[in-house]
Scaffold this active site. Structure first.
Site, PDB file in Angstrom:
ATOM      1  N   GLU A 245      -4.063  -6.840  -5.531  1.00  0.00           N
ATOM      2  CA  GLU A 245      -5.498  -6.881  -5.215  1.00  0.00           C
ATOM      3  C   GLU A 245      -5.727  -7.310  -3.773  1.00  0.00           C
ATOM      4  O   GLU A 245      -6.594  -6.793  -3.075  1.00  0.00           O
ATOM      5  CB  GLU A 245      -6.222  -7.853  -6.172  1.00  0.00           C
ATOM      6  CG  GLU A 245      -7.742  -7.829  -6.056  1.00  0.00           C
ATOM      7  CD  GLU A 245      -8.338  -8.947  -5.211  1.00  0.00           C
ATOM      8  OE1 GLU A 245      -9.564  -8.987  -5.065  1.00  0.00           O
ATOM      9  OE2 GLU A 245      -7.590  -9.780  -4.659  1.00  0.00           O
TER      10      GLU A 245
ATOM     11  N   ASP B 249     -12.551 -13.276 -11.871  1.00  0.00           N
ATOM     12  CA  ASP B 249     -11.938 -13.597 -10.583  1.00  0.00           C
ATOM     13  C   ASP B 249     -12.543 -14.895 -10.052  1.00  0.00           C
ATOM     14  O   ASP B 249     -13.699 -15.204 -10.315  1.00  0.00           O
ATOM     15  CB  ASP B 249     -12.181 -12.444  -9.588  1.00  0.00           C
ATOM     16  CG  ASP B 249     -11.175 -12.427  -8.442  1.00  0.00           C
ATOM     17  OD1 ASP B 249     -10.334 -13.341  -8.345  1.00  0.00           O
ATOM     18  OD2 ASP B 249     -11.236 -11.481  -7.630  1.00  0.00           O
TER      19      ASP B 249
END
Ligand SMILES: *[C@@H]1O[C@H](CO)[C@@H](O)[C@H](O)[C@H]1NC(C)=O
Length: 362
Positions: free
Chosen positions: A194, A241
Protein backbone atom coordinates in the site's frame (compact mmCIF):
# COMPACT_ATOMS: atom_id res chain seq x y z
CA UNK A 1 -1.99 7.08 3.03
CA UNK A 2 -2.30 10.42 1.44
CA UNK A 3 -4.79 13.21 1.45
CA UNK A 4 -5.74 14.63 -1.84
CA UNK A 5 -8.53 16.71 -3.28
CA UNK A 6 -10.29 14.82 -5.99
CA UNK A 7 -13.80 13.52 -5.71
CA UNK A 8 -16.27 12.55 -3.05
CA UNK A 9 -17.15 9.09 -1.98
CA UNK A 10 -20.20 7.85 -3.83
CA UNK A 11 -23.46 7.66 -1.89
CA UNK A 12 -23.52 4.50 0.17
CA UNK A 13 -26.09 1.84 -0.31
CA UNK A 14 -27.85 2.00 3.00
CA UNK A 15 -31.18 1.01 1.55
CA UNK A 16 -29.72 -2.10 -0.10
CA UNK A 17 -28.94 -3.71 3.23
CA UNK A 18 -31.59 -6.20 4.22
CA UNK A 19 -30.65 -7.96 7.39
CA UNK A 20 -31.91 -8.50 10.90
CA UNK A 21 -30.27 -6.10 13.28
CA UNK A 22 -28.32 -7.73 16.08
CA UNK A 23 -30.06 -7.97 19.41
CA UNK A 24 -28.41 -6.73 22.57
CA UNK A 25 -27.83 -10.38 23.46
CA UNK A 26 -25.97 -11.00 20.23
CA UNK A 27 -23.91 -7.85 20.58
CA UNK A 28 -23.06 -8.91 24.06
CA UNK A 29 -22.03 -12.32 22.77
CA UNK A 30 -19.34 -10.81 20.57
CA UNK A 31 -16.03 -11.70 22.16
CA UNK A 32 -13.80 -8.89 23.31
CA UNK A 33 -10.22 -9.45 22.22
CA UNK A 34 -8.13 -10.55 25.16
CA UNK A 35 -4.69 -9.46 26.29
CA UNK A 36 -3.52 -12.88 25.12
CA UNK A 37 -4.45 -11.78 21.61
CA UNK A 38 -3.69 -8.06 21.55
CA UNK A 39 -0.79 -7.61 23.93
CA UNK A 40 1.87 -5.74 21.94
CA UNK A 41 4.69 -8.04 23.11
CA UNK A 42 3.01 -11.40 23.51
CA UNK A 43 -0.42 -11.12 21.88
CA UNK A 44 -0.98 -14.05 19.56
CA UNK A 45 -2.77 -11.94 16.96
CA UNK A 46 -1.07 -8.57 17.18
CA UNK A 47 2.52 -8.99 18.40
CA UNK A 48 3.79 -10.93 15.35
CA UNK A 49 2.69 -8.09 13.06
CA UNK A 50 4.50 -5.37 15.02
CA UNK A 51 7.72 -5.54 13.06
CA UNK A 52 8.97 -3.85 9.89
CA UNK A 53 7.32 -5.63 6.94
CA UNK A 54 8.44 -3.83 3.84
CA UNK A 55 7.49 -5.83 0.73
CA UNK A 56 10.00 -8.53 -0.24
CA UNK A 57 11.79 -8.55 3.13
CA UNK A 58 11.99 -11.30 5.77
CA UNK A 59 9.66 -9.26 8.01
CA UNK A 60 7.01 -9.25 5.32
CA UNK A 61 7.36 -13.02 4.82
CA UNK A 62 7.15 -13.62 8.56
CA UNK A 63 3.95 -11.59 8.90
CA UNK A 64 2.40 -13.34 5.92
CA UNK A 65 3.33 -16.69 7.47
CA UNK A 66 1.67 -15.54 10.70
CA UNK A 67 -1.60 -14.89 8.86
CA UNK A 68 -1.47 -18.20 7.03
CA UNK A 69 -0.66 -20.04 10.23
CA UNK A 70 -3.51 -18.32 12.05
CA UNK A 71 -6.10 -19.39 9.51
CA UNK A 72 -4.80 -22.90 8.91
CA UNK A 73 -4.46 -23.60 12.64
CA UNK A 74 -7.56 -21.90 14.05
CA UNK A 75 -9.95 -21.37 11.16
CA UNK A 76 -9.52 -24.31 8.79
CA UNK A 77 -12.86 -23.69 7.08
CA UNK A 78 -11.53 -20.51 5.48
CA UNK A 79 -10.21 -20.87 1.98
CA UNK A 80 -6.84 -19.17 1.57
CA UNK A 81 -5.44 -17.86 -1.65
CA UNK A 82 -2.60 -15.60 -2.70
CA UNK A 83 -2.71 -13.01 -5.40
CA UNK A 84 0.82 -12.24 -6.48
CA UNK A 85 2.23 -9.57 -8.72
CA UNK A 86 5.50 -7.80 -9.34
CA UNK A 87 6.40 -4.23 -10.08
CA UNK A 88 9.46 -2.05 -10.19
CA UNK A 89 9.47 0.71 -7.60
CA UNK A 90 11.31 4.04 -7.45
CA UNK A 91 13.82 2.45 -5.07
CA UNK A 92 14.21 -0.99 -6.68
CA UNK A 93 16.74 0.05 -9.37
CA UNK A 94 14.86 -1.74 -12.09
CA UNK A 95 14.27 -4.92 -10.11
CA UNK A 96 10.77 -6.39 -10.09
CA UNK A 97 9.56 -6.44 -6.48
CA UNK A 98 7.06 -9.18 -5.59
CA UNK A 99 3.81 -8.22 -3.87
CA UNK A 100 1.70 -10.87 -2.17
CA UNK A 101 -1.94 -10.32 -1.20
CA UNK A 102 -3.58 -12.89 1.04
CA UNK A 103 -7.30 -13.56 0.66
CA UNK A 104 -9.19 -15.64 3.24
CA UNK A 105 -12.73 -16.52 2.23
CA UNK A 106 -15.70 -18.27 3.82
CA UNK A 107 -18.58 -18.91 1.48
CA UNK A 108 -21.74 -20.92 2.18
CA UNK A 109 -20.74 -24.58 1.88
CA UNK A 110 -23.34 -25.39 -0.77
CA UNK A 111 -21.71 -22.88 -3.11
CA UNK A 112 -18.52 -24.91 -3.35
CA UNK A 113 -17.12 -24.22 -6.78
CA UNK A 114 -19.82 -21.68 -7.62
CA UNK A 115 -18.06 -18.48 -6.70
CA UNK A 116 -20.18 -16.61 -9.21
CA UNK A 117 -23.20 -16.92 -6.94
CA UNK A 118 -21.83 -15.40 -3.75
CA UNK A 119 -22.07 -11.80 -2.58
CA UNK A 120 -19.22 -11.04 -0.24
CA UNK A 121 -18.51 -8.60 2.51
CA UNK A 122 -14.81 -7.82 2.10
CA UNK A 123 -12.95 -6.63 5.19
CA UNK A 124 -9.65 -5.18 4.13
CA UNK A 125 -6.40 -3.83 5.58
CA UNK A 126 -2.86 -3.53 4.30
CA UNK A 127 -0.10 -5.44 6.02
CA UNK A 128 2.99 -3.89 4.46
CA UNK A 129 4.90 -1.19 6.29
CA UNK A 130 6.59 1.91 4.95
CA UNK A 131 10.23 1.73 3.83
CA UNK A 132 11.07 4.98 5.59
CA UNK A 133 11.80 6.00 8.28
CA UNK A 134 14.02 2.94 8.71
CA UNK A 135 12.56 0.63 11.31
CA UNK A 136 9.08 2.08 10.92
CA UNK A 137 6.53 -0.24 12.56
CA UNK A 138 3.20 1.17 11.41
CA UNK A 139 1.22 -0.06 14.39
CA UNK A 140 -1.91 1.81 13.34
CA UNK A 141 -0.75 1.68 9.72
CA UNK A 142 -1.96 -1.08 9.55
CA UNK A 143 -0.70 -3.77 11.95
CA UNK A 144 -3.55 -3.20 14.41
CA UNK A 145 -6.25 -3.22 11.70
CA UNK A 146 -4.84 -6.55 10.42
CA UNK A 147 -5.04 -8.00 13.93
CA UNK A 148 -8.58 -6.69 14.23
CA UNK A 149 -9.57 -8.54 11.07
CA UNK A 150 -8.11 -11.80 12.37
CA UNK A 151 -10.16 -11.26 15.49
CA UNK A 152 -13.28 -10.61 13.44
CA UNK A 153 -12.81 -13.83 11.44
CA UNK A 154 -12.37 -15.76 14.65
CA UNK A 155 -15.37 -14.07 16.28
CA UNK A 156 -17.77 -14.97 13.50
CA UNK A 157 -16.45 -18.34 12.37
CA UNK A 158 -18.59 -20.64 14.47
CA UNK A 159 -21.69 -18.49 14.01
CA UNK A 160 -21.29 -18.77 10.25
CA UNK A 161 -20.96 -22.53 10.59
CA UNK A 162 -24.13 -22.70 12.69
CA UNK A 163 -26.11 -20.44 10.42
CA UNK A 164 -25.18 -22.35 7.28
CA UNK A 165 -25.82 -25.71 8.96
CA UNK A 166 -29.29 -24.49 9.94
CA UNK A 167 -29.95 -23.28 6.41
CA UNK A 168 -28.77 -26.57 4.92
CA UNK A 169 -31.02 -28.45 7.35
CA UNK A 170 -33.94 -26.43 6.06
CA UNK A 171 -32.89 -27.32 2.55
CA UNK A 172 -32.24 -23.76 1.63
CA UNK A 173 -28.91 -24.69 0.13
CA UNK A 174 -28.21 -25.50 -3.48
CA UNK A 175 -31.36 -26.60 -5.23
CA UNK A 176 -33.57 -25.75 -2.28
CA UNK A 177 -33.89 -22.08 -3.02
CA UNK A 178 -32.36 -19.39 -5.09
CA UNK A 179 -32.37 -16.31 -2.92
CA UNK A 180 -29.31 -14.25 -3.74
CA UNK A 181 -29.51 -12.67 -0.31
CA UNK A 182 -28.78 -16.07 1.27
CA UNK A 183 -25.55 -16.55 -0.65
CA UNK A 184 -23.45 -14.30 1.50
CA UNK A 185 -19.75 -14.84 1.99
CA UNK A 186 -17.17 -13.17 4.15
CA UNK A 187 -13.72 -12.29 2.92
CA UNK A 188 -10.66 -10.98 4.72
CA UNK A 189 -8.24 -9.31 2.31
CA UNK A 190 -4.75 -8.51 3.58
CA UNK A 191 -3.02 -6.32 1.04
CA UNK A 192 0.65 -5.83 0.31
CA UNK A 193 2.37 -2.74 -1.07
CA UNK A 194 0.00 0.00 0.00
CA UNK A 195 2.75 2.40 0.99
CA UNK A 196 4.84 4.47 -1.38
CA UNK A 197 8.53 3.58 -1.47
CA UNK A 198 9.46 7.17 -2.16
CA UNK A 199 6.78 9.78 -2.71
CA UNK A 200 3.11 8.91 -3.06
CA UNK A 201 2.10 8.87 -6.71
CA UNK A 202 -0.42 6.85 -8.68
CA UNK A 203 2.32 4.40 -9.59
CA UNK A 204 4.27 4.49 -6.33
CA UNK A 205 1.50 3.30 -3.98
CA UNK A 206 -1.26 0.71 -3.73
CA UNK A 207 0.76 -1.95 -5.57
CA UNK A 208 -1.16 -4.88 -4.12
CA UNK A 209 -4.61 -3.30 -4.35
CA UNK A 210 -4.10 -2.27 -7.96
CA UNK A 211 -2.95 -5.74 -8.96
CA UNK A 212 -5.81 -7.48 -7.14
CA UNK A 213 -8.54 -5.20 -8.46
CA UNK A 214 -7.27 -5.61 -12.00
CA UNK A 215 -6.96 -9.38 -11.75
CA UNK A 216 -10.38 -9.82 -10.18
CA UNK A 217 -12.03 -7.61 -12.73
CA UNK A 218 -10.61 -9.79 -15.49
CA UNK A 219 -11.38 -13.13 -13.80
CA UNK A 220 -14.76 -13.68 -15.39
CA UNK A 221 -17.12 -16.25 -13.87
CA UNK A 222 -18.96 -18.79 -16.07
CA UNK A 223 -21.82 -17.48 -18.16
CA UNK A 224 -25.15 -17.35 -16.26
CA UNK A 225 -23.37 -16.57 -12.99
CA UNK A 226 -25.10 -14.00 -10.82
CA UNK A 227 -21.88 -12.08 -10.48
CA UNK A 228 -19.65 -11.51 -13.45
CA UNK A 229 -16.31 -11.61 -11.61
CA UNK A 230 -14.81 -11.88 -8.12
CA UNK A 231 -14.73 -8.09 -8.17
CA UNK A 232 -18.48 -7.95 -8.77
CA UNK A 233 -18.99 -10.41 -5.91
CA UNK A 234 -17.77 -7.77 -3.47
CA UNK A 235 -20.97 -6.32 -2.07
CA UNK A 236 -19.13 -3.95 0.20
CA UNK A 237 -15.42 -3.27 0.61
CA UNK A 238 -14.72 -2.22 4.17
CA UNK A 239 -11.26 -0.78 4.52
CA UNK A 240 -9.68 -0.35 7.93
CA UNK A 241 -6.66 1.88 8.22
CA UNK A 242 -4.84 4.03 10.77
CA UNK A 243 -6.84 2.62 13.65
CA UNK A 244 -5.49 2.12 17.14
CA UNK A 245 -4.67 5.53 18.51
CA UNK A 246 -6.66 6.81 21.42
CA UNK A 247 -9.61 9.11 20.95
CA UNK A 248 -10.36 8.75 17.28
CA UNK A 249 -13.15 11.03 16.25
CA UNK A 250 -15.98 8.50 16.13
CA UNK A 251 -19.12 7.99 18.24
CA UNK A 252 -18.71 6.13 21.51
CA UNK A 253 -21.98 4.21 21.71
CA UNK A 254 -23.68 1.85 19.36
CA UNK A 255 -27.02 1.20 20.98
CA UNK A 256 -29.18 1.69 17.97
CA UNK A 257 -29.57 -1.06 15.46
CA UNK A 258 -27.98 1.07 12.81
CA UNK A 259 -24.89 1.92 14.73
CA UNK A 260 -22.59 0.91 11.92
CA UNK A 261 -24.23 3.37 9.64
CA UNK A 262 -24.03 6.15 12.10
CA UNK A 263 -20.34 5.52 12.22
CA UNK A 264 -20.24 5.41 8.49
CA UNK A 265 -22.20 8.63 8.16
CA UNK A 266 -19.85 10.30 10.55
CA UNK A 267 -16.81 9.22 8.57
CA UNK A 268 -18.42 10.32 5.37
CA UNK A 269 -19.27 13.70 6.87
CA UNK A 270 -15.72 14.29 7.91
CA UNK A 271 -14.41 13.17 4.55
CA UNK A 272 -16.63 15.76 2.95
CA UNK A 273 -15.35 18.32 5.41
CA UNK A 274 -11.80 17.76 4.19
CA UNK A 275 -12.08 20.47 1.58
CA UNK A 276 -14.26 18.20 -0.48
CA UNK A 277 -11.30 15.88 -0.63
CA UNK A 278 -11.09 12.22 -0.02
CA UNK A 279 -8.42 9.89 1.19
CA UNK A 280 -6.33 8.00 -1.27
CA UNK A 281 -5.98 4.44 -0.07
CA UNK A 282 -6.33 0.79 -1.06
CA UNK A 283 -9.99 1.20 -1.93
CA UNK A 284 -9.20 3.43 -4.93
CA UNK A 285 -8.59 0.74 -7.56
CA UNK A 286 -11.76 -1.01 -6.40
CA UNK A 287 -13.86 2.15 -6.21
CA UNK A 288 -12.73 3.07 -9.71
CA UNK A 289 -14.31 -0.20 -10.83
CA UNK A 290 -17.62 0.50 -9.15
CA UNK A 291 -17.14 -1.42 -5.87
CA UNK A 292 -18.97 0.15 -2.93
CA UNK A 293 -16.60 1.33 -0.23
CA UNK A 294 -16.85 1.80 3.49
CA UNK A 295 -13.72 3.40 4.86
CA UNK A 296 -13.03 2.98 8.58
CA UNK A 297 -10.38 5.61 9.05
CA UNK A 298 -10.18 8.40 11.57
CA UNK A 299 -10.02 12.06 10.80
CA UNK A 300 -7.74 13.67 11.70
CA UNK A 301 -5.18 10.92 11.24
CA UNK A 302 -3.38 9.73 14.38
CA UNK A 303 -0.67 12.18 15.40
CA UNK A 304 1.88 9.36 15.11
CA UNK A 305 1.11 9.00 11.39
CA UNK A 306 4.20 8.06 9.34
CA UNK A 307 6.56 8.59 12.25
CA UNK A 308 8.65 6.24 14.37
CA UNK A 309 6.10 6.81 17.13
CA UNK A 310 3.59 4.71 15.24
CA UNK A 311 4.67 1.66 17.21
CA UNK A 312 3.17 -0.80 19.69
CA UNK A 313 3.85 1.43 22.69
CA UNK A 314 1.76 4.21 21.19
CA UNK A 315 -1.25 2.02 20.49
CA UNK A 316 -4.25 2.45 22.72
CA UNK A 317 -5.16 -1.19 23.21
CA UNK A 318 -8.62 -0.42 24.58
CA UNK A 319 -9.34 1.40 21.34
CA UNK A 320 -7.90 -1.46 19.28
CA UNK A 321 -10.17 -3.90 21.09
CA UNK A 322 -13.17 -1.65 20.62
CA UNK A 323 -12.56 -1.37 16.91
CA UNK A 324 -12.19 -5.13 16.66
CA UNK A 325 -15.53 -5.78 18.31
CA UNK A 326 -17.27 -2.98 16.47
CA UNK A 327 -16.05 -4.36 13.16
CA UNK A 328 -17.12 -7.83 14.24
CA UNK A 329 -20.55 -6.48 15.12
CA UNK A 330 -20.86 -4.73 11.81
CA UNK A 331 -19.83 -7.88 9.93
CA UNK A 332 -22.10 -10.09 12.05
CA UNK A 333 -25.05 -7.89 11.24
CA UNK A 334 -24.17 -7.79 7.58
CA UNK A 335 -23.85 -11.59 7.54
CA UNK A 336 -27.23 -11.85 9.23
CA UNK A 337 -25.96 -13.79 12.22
CA UNK A 338 -28.68 -12.82 14.65
CA UNK A 339 -29.53 -15.94 16.65
CA UNK A 340 -26.27 -17.69 15.86
CA UNK A 341 -23.78 -15.82 18.00
CA UNK A 342 -22.67 -16.82 21.44
CA UNK A 343 -23.41 -20.52 21.69
CA UNK A 344 -20.76 -23.16 21.73
CA UNK A 345 -18.10 -20.62 20.97
CA UNK A 346 -14.49 -21.66 21.24
CA UNK A 347 -13.58 -20.96 24.85
CA UNK A 348 -17.11 -21.68 25.98
CA UNK A 349 -20.12 -19.63 26.86
CA UNK A 350 -19.54 -17.31 29.74
CA UNK A 351 -15.79 -17.46 29.55
CA UNK A 352 -13.74 -14.53 28.46
CA UNK A 353 -14.85 -10.96 28.21
CA UNK A 354 -17.72 -9.85 26.08
CA UNK A 355 -18.72 -6.59 24.56
CA UNK A 356 -20.65 -4.70 27.20
CA UNK A 357 -18.74 -6.16 30.12
CA UNK A 358 -17.03 -2.85 30.37
CA UNK A 359 -17.71 0.53 28.92
CA UNK A 360 -14.74 1.77 26.99
CA UNK A 361 -15.25 4.97 25.19
CA UNK A 362 -13.73 5.36 21.79
C1 LIG B 1 2.48 -16.29 -4.12
O1 LIG B 1 3.45 -15.95 -3.18
C2 LIG B 1 3.43 -16.76 -2.02
C3 LIG B 1 4.39 -16.18 -1.02
O2 LIG B 1 5.63 -15.99 -1.58
C4 LIG B 1 3.75 -18.18 -2.39
O3 LIG B 1 3.73 -18.99 -1.25
C5 LIG B 1 2.73 -18.67 -3.38
O4 LIG B 1 3.05 -19.95 -3.83
C6 LIG B 1 2.63 -17.72 -4.57
N1 LIG B 1 1.49 -18.13 -5.35
C7 LIG B 1 1.52 -18.19 -6.67
C8 LIG B 1 0.25 -18.60 -7.31
O5 LIG B 1 2.51 -17.91 -7.30
Amino acid sequence: MKLTTLLLLPPLLREAIAYTTLSATSLHALPLATDDEFNIHTGTLLAPILQPRVPDTPGSAAVLAHFVNFFTTHLPDWHLSFQNSTSTTPTSHGKEVPFVNLIATRDPPWLDGQGGEVARLALVAHYDSKLTPTGFIGATDSAAPCAMLLHVAQSLDSALTRKWAAMSAEDVGAGGYGGVEDHKGLQIILLDGEEAFQTWTHTDSLYGARALAEEWEGAVNPAMSTFRSPLDSIELFVLLDLLGSANPVVPSYFKTTHWAYQLLADVEQRLRALNGGYIEDDHIPFMARGVEILHFIPSPFPHVWHTMEDDGEHLDIATVRDWAVITAGFAAEWMDLEGFLGEGKAGGEGKGRRWGDEKTEL
